[in-house]
Design a protein around this motif. Structure first.
Motif, PDB file in Angstrom:
ATOM      1  N   LEU A  38       0.830  -1.212   0.000  1.00  0.00           N
ATOM      2  CA  LEU A  38       0.000   0.000   0.000  1.00  0.00           C
ATOM      3  C   LEU A  38       0.861   1.258   0.000  1.00  0.00           C
ATOM      4  O   LEU A  38       0.446   2.302  -0.517  1.00  0.00           O
ATOM      5  CB  LEU A  38      -0.936   0.020   1.209  1.00  0.00           C
ATOM      6  CG  LEU A  38      -2.087  -0.990   1.209  1.00  0.00           C
ATOM      7  CD1 LEU A  38      -2.981  -0.757   2.429  1.00  0.00           C
ATOM      8  CD2 LEU A  38      -2.911  -0.898  -0.075  1.00  0.00           C
ATOM      9  N   LEU A  91      -6.429   3.104  -4.370  1.00  0.00           N
ATOM     10  CA  LEU A  91      -5.088   2.487  -4.349  1.00  0.00           C
ATOM     11  C   LEU A  91      -5.051   1.209  -5.171  1.00  0.00           C
ATOM     12  O   LEU A  91      -3.992   0.757  -5.576  1.00  0.00           O
ATOM     13  CB  LEU A  91      -4.658   2.171  -2.905  1.00  0.00           C
ATOM     14  CG  LEU A  91      -4.369   3.364  -2.004  1.00  0.00           C
ATOM     15  CD1 LEU A  91      -3.872   2.885  -0.651  1.00  0.00           C
ATOM     16  CD2 LEU A  91      -3.332   4.285  -2.643  1.00  0.00           C
ATOM     17  N   LYS A  92      -6.233   0.630  -5.390  1.00  0.00           N
ATOM     18  CA  LYS A  92      -6.274  -0.636  -6.136  1.00  0.00           C
ATOM     19  C   LYS A  92      -6.785  -0.431  -7.556  1.00  0.00           C
ATOM     20  O   LYS A  92      -7.208  -1.384  -8.220  1.00  0.00           O
ATOM     21  CB  LYS A  92      -7.163  -1.628  -5.392  1.00  0.00           C
ATOM     22  CG  LYS A  92      -6.627  -1.827  -3.980  1.00  0.00           C
ATOM     23  CD  LYS A  92      -7.083  -3.094  -3.338  1.00  0.00           C
ATOM     24  CE  LYS A  92      -6.392  -3.243  -1.995  1.00  0.00           C
ATOM     25  NZ  LYS A  92      -7.251  -3.659  -0.930  1.00  0.00           N
TER      26      LYS A  92
END
Ligand code: DC
Length: 216
Positions: A38, A91-92
């Protein structure tokens, strides 16, 4: 470093199931769950938002030095805020998936983020997942796992999560980069999860931790 704090290192390729395993192991042990990927994703997300070319190494390094990456403890895991913003599920995103391996291959980015990853041990026992946790970040930990699965199974798992991710390209970049590529640490406990469900994998990890005397 607080010498008595312990690290469970969980490495493996993209979509191998590391996060699900780390989450469960963290719940069972009470160790803080840190997803090191992350951090690379947050930097990539922030650079893309600032319209920075992710192939421009010096701009990415400058950007890392100019942003505030704040870790916020939420239950047993950590959330990352960048300059006060919570990127959440972005973030994905496909855009981040596409660029993160290039950003994570930059030597200066890695040395800075590895330094920050090591600092977590000052706060707590941790379960940290990533690509180089057992090989580079915490090579001295005796609790190392490498979670694998066939490319076909990983692609299926990622699609099942609704994600769009060129795993083959990311695997290639993550395994072939010059600085701390994805490797199987020599002393890691390797689990091929291709034909296992999550419970079975978690049981295997816990049983190994029990054999090693970390848990009872
Ligand atoms: O685990 P993940 O797919 O969320 O990680 C995103 C990217 O970050 C991955 O393609 C490689 C990089 N990464 C890394 O280089 N080192 C780590 N310890 C964790 C992730």
């Amino acid at each position: 470093m607080v010498p008595s704090n312990k690290v469970i290192a969980i490495d493996g390729p993209a979509a191998s199931g590391k996060s699900s395993v780390a989450t469960r192991v963290s719940k069972k042990t009470g160790f803080l769950h840190v997803n090191s990927g992350l951090m690379y994703r947050a930097l990539t997300w922030s650079a893309l938002r600032a319209d920075i070319d992710t192939n421009n190494e010096s701009k990415i390094i400058d950007h890392l030095n100019s942003i505030e990456m704040e870790c916020i403890k939420s239950n047993d895991s950590l959330l990352l805020h960048i300059d006060g913003n919570d990127p959440g599920e972005e973030l994905k995103s496909q855009e981040v998936n596409r660029s993160v391996s290039v950003v994570a291959a930059i030597k200066e980015v890695r040395s800075e983020l590895v330094k920050r990853q090591r600092e977590y041990l000052l706060i707590s026992d941790i379960v940290m997942e990533g690509r180089d946790i057992g090989s580079v970040v915490f090579p001295e930990t005796p609790f190392k796992f490498y979670i694998d699965a066939s490319p076909e199974v990983r692609a299926l798992r990622r699609r099942g999560e609704g994600g769009v991710d060129d795993l083959r390209e990311r695997d290639k970049l993550d395994s072939s980069r010059k600085v701390s590529p994805l490797v199987i640490p020599e002393d890691a406990f390797v689990i091929d999860t291709s034909e296992m469900d999550l419970n079975e994998v978690v049981e295997k990890v816990l049983s190994e931790l029990n054999n090693k005397g970390l848990i009872t």
